[in-house]
Design an enzyme around this catalytic site. Structure first.
Site, PDB file in Angstrom:
ATOM      1  N   HIS A 242      -6.788   2.773 -19.189  1.00 57.19           N
ATOM      2  CA  HIS A 242      -7.555   2.040 -18.064  1.00 57.19           C
ATOM      3  C   HIS A 242      -8.074   1.253 -19.021  1.00 57.19           C
ATOM      4  CE1 HIS A 242     -10.254   5.965 -18.996  1.00 57.19           C
ATOM      5  NE2 HIS A 242     -11.375   4.307 -19.632  1.00 57.19           N
TER       6      HIS A 242
HETATM    7  C1  T46 Z   1     -13.296   6.268 -21.068  1.00 59.78           C
HETATM    8  C2  T46 Z   1     -12.512   6.920 -22.163  1.00 59.78           C
HETATM    9  C3  T46 Z   1     -12.551   6.701 -23.024  1.00 59.78           C
HETATM   10  C4  T46 Z   1     -17.503  11.295 -13.730  1.00 59.78           C
HETATM   11  O1  T46 Z   1     -18.261  11.509 -13.397  1.00 59.78           O
HETATM   12  N1  T46 Z   1     -18.681  10.811 -15.015  1.00 59.78           N
HETATM   13  C5  T46 Z   1     -18.618  10.114 -15.955  1.00 59.78           C
HETATM   14  O2  T46 Z   1     -19.409   9.860 -16.566  1.00 59.78           O
HETATM   15  C6  T46 Z   1     -17.098   9.657 -16.680  1.00 59.78           C
HETATM   16  C7  T46 Z   1     -17.124   8.803 -17.836  1.00 59.78           C
HETATM   17  C8  T46 Z   1     -15.976  10.301 -15.704  1.00 59.78           C
HETATM   18  N2  T46 Z   1     -16.805  10.717 -14.558  1.00 59.78           N
HETATM   19  C9  T46 Z   1     -15.299  11.515 -13.772  1.00 59.78           C
HETATM   20  C10 T46 Z   1     -14.284  11.032 -13.055  1.00 59.78           C
HETATM   21  C11 T46 Z   1     -12.806  11.340 -13.152  1.00 59.78           C
HETATM   22  O3  T46 Z   1     -13.014  12.199 -11.819  1.00 59.78           O
HETATM   23  O4  T46 Z   1     -14.095  12.825 -14.608  1.00 59.78           O
HETATM   24  C12 T46 Z   1     -13.178  12.985 -14.325  1.00 59.78           C
HETATM   25  C13 T46 Z   1     -12.212  12.662 -15.700  1.00 59.78           C
HETATM   26  O5  T46 Z   1     -12.182  11.074 -15.719  1.00 59.78           O
HETATM   27  P1  T46 Z   1     -11.984   9.949 -16.716  1.00 59.78           P
HETATM   28  O6  T46 Z   1     -10.085  10.571 -16.056  1.00 59.78           O
HETATM   29  O7  T46 Z   1     -12.308   8.529 -16.339  1.00 59.78           O
HETATM   30  O8  T46 Z   1     -11.510  10.469 -18.470  1.00 59.78           O
HETATM   31  P2  T46 Z   1     -10.749   9.573 -19.407  1.00 59.78           P
HETATM   32  O9  T46 Z   1     -11.114  11.062 -20.615  1.00 59.78           O
HETATM   33  O10 T46 Z   1      -8.780   9.505 -19.333  1.00 59.78           O
HETATM   34  O11 T46 Z   1     -11.728   8.571 -19.557  1.00 59.78           O
HETATM   35  C14 T46 Z   1     -13.037   8.726 -20.585  1.00 59.78           C
HETATM   36  C15 T46 Z   1     -13.582   7.596 -19.711  1.00 59.78           C
HETATM   37  O12 T46 Z   1     -13.970   7.752 -18.264  1.00 59.78           O
HETATM   38  C16 T46 Z   1     -13.849   6.301 -19.519  1.00 59.78           C
HETATM   39  O13 T46 Z   1     -14.714   5.070 -18.845  1.00 59.78           O
HETATM   40  O14 T46 Z   1     -13.551   4.666 -21.510  1.00 59.78           O
HETATM   41  O15 T46 Z   1     -13.416   8.433 -21.417  1.00 59.78           O
END
Ligand code: T46
Length: 136
Positions: free
Chosen positions: A51
């Site tokens: 993303h």
């Molecule tokens: C990024 C990369 C480096 C939350 O509820 N609160 C939060 O502060 C974050 C970051 C995520 N979430 C939830 C949203 C999703 O349901 O946690 C779940 C996993 O998030 P995501 O699939 O976006 O995780 P990554 O590791 O792919 O991405 C994360 C960050 O979301 C993103 O901003 O830049 O790490």
């Protein structure tokens, strides 16, 4: 490469007693800090990210283990190997990023400029490229 660069942090200490790294807003971290989060126990074959953000600024620091971050601004691509807590990657708005190459010890911390807002995410590469091309 737009909105993405490596930051080397100063370390305080020595081999005898160990090292301390301080991250302060608008100093080592080039923005006001609103949130810190981290991932751990990510399976080694997992890939995360995929993303970009409309507005969020972040610095990602690998506190333990290793991870590779691939960053793409719509034209240029760069891969950072994060394997030490003494460096971080700044990711600003409109940088598509993917993380892989996790190890069992990997703890990846993010220091972010805003609270979690799903509306700030661009999770489709097609939409990301459309927005990049609109900006040109
Ligand atoms: C990024 C990369 C480096 C939350 O509820 N609160 C939060 O502060 C974050 C970051 C995520 N979430 C939830 C949203 C999703 O349901 O946690 C779940 C996993 O998030 P995501 O699939 O976006 O995780 P990554 O590791 O792919 O991405 C994360 C960050 O979301 C993103 O901003 O830049 O790490």
């Amino acid at each position: 490469m737009k909105n993405c660069y490596l930051i080397n942090f100063d370390e305080i200490g020595n081999d005898e007693n160990g090292y301390l790294i301080a991250l302060e807003e608008n100093k080592q971290i080039p923005f006001d800090i609103k949130r810190v989060y981290y991932t751990h126990r990510v399976p080694c074959d997992s890939k995360r990210g995929f993303h970009a953000h409309h507005n969020l600024e972040q610095v990602l620091v690998c506190l333990s283990g290793k991870v590779i971050m691939k960053c793409f601004d719509g034209s240029d691509e760069i891969e950072y190997s994060l394997d030490s807590p003494n460096k971080g990657v700044y990711i600003g708005p409109m940088v598509w990023h993917e993380m892989y190459g996790y190890t069992e010890e990997t703890v990846l911390m993010a220091v972010a400029s805003d609270l979690y807002k799903e509306v700030d995410y661009i999770r489709s590469m097609d939409l990301f490229m459309e927005l990049v091309n609109d900006e040109k």
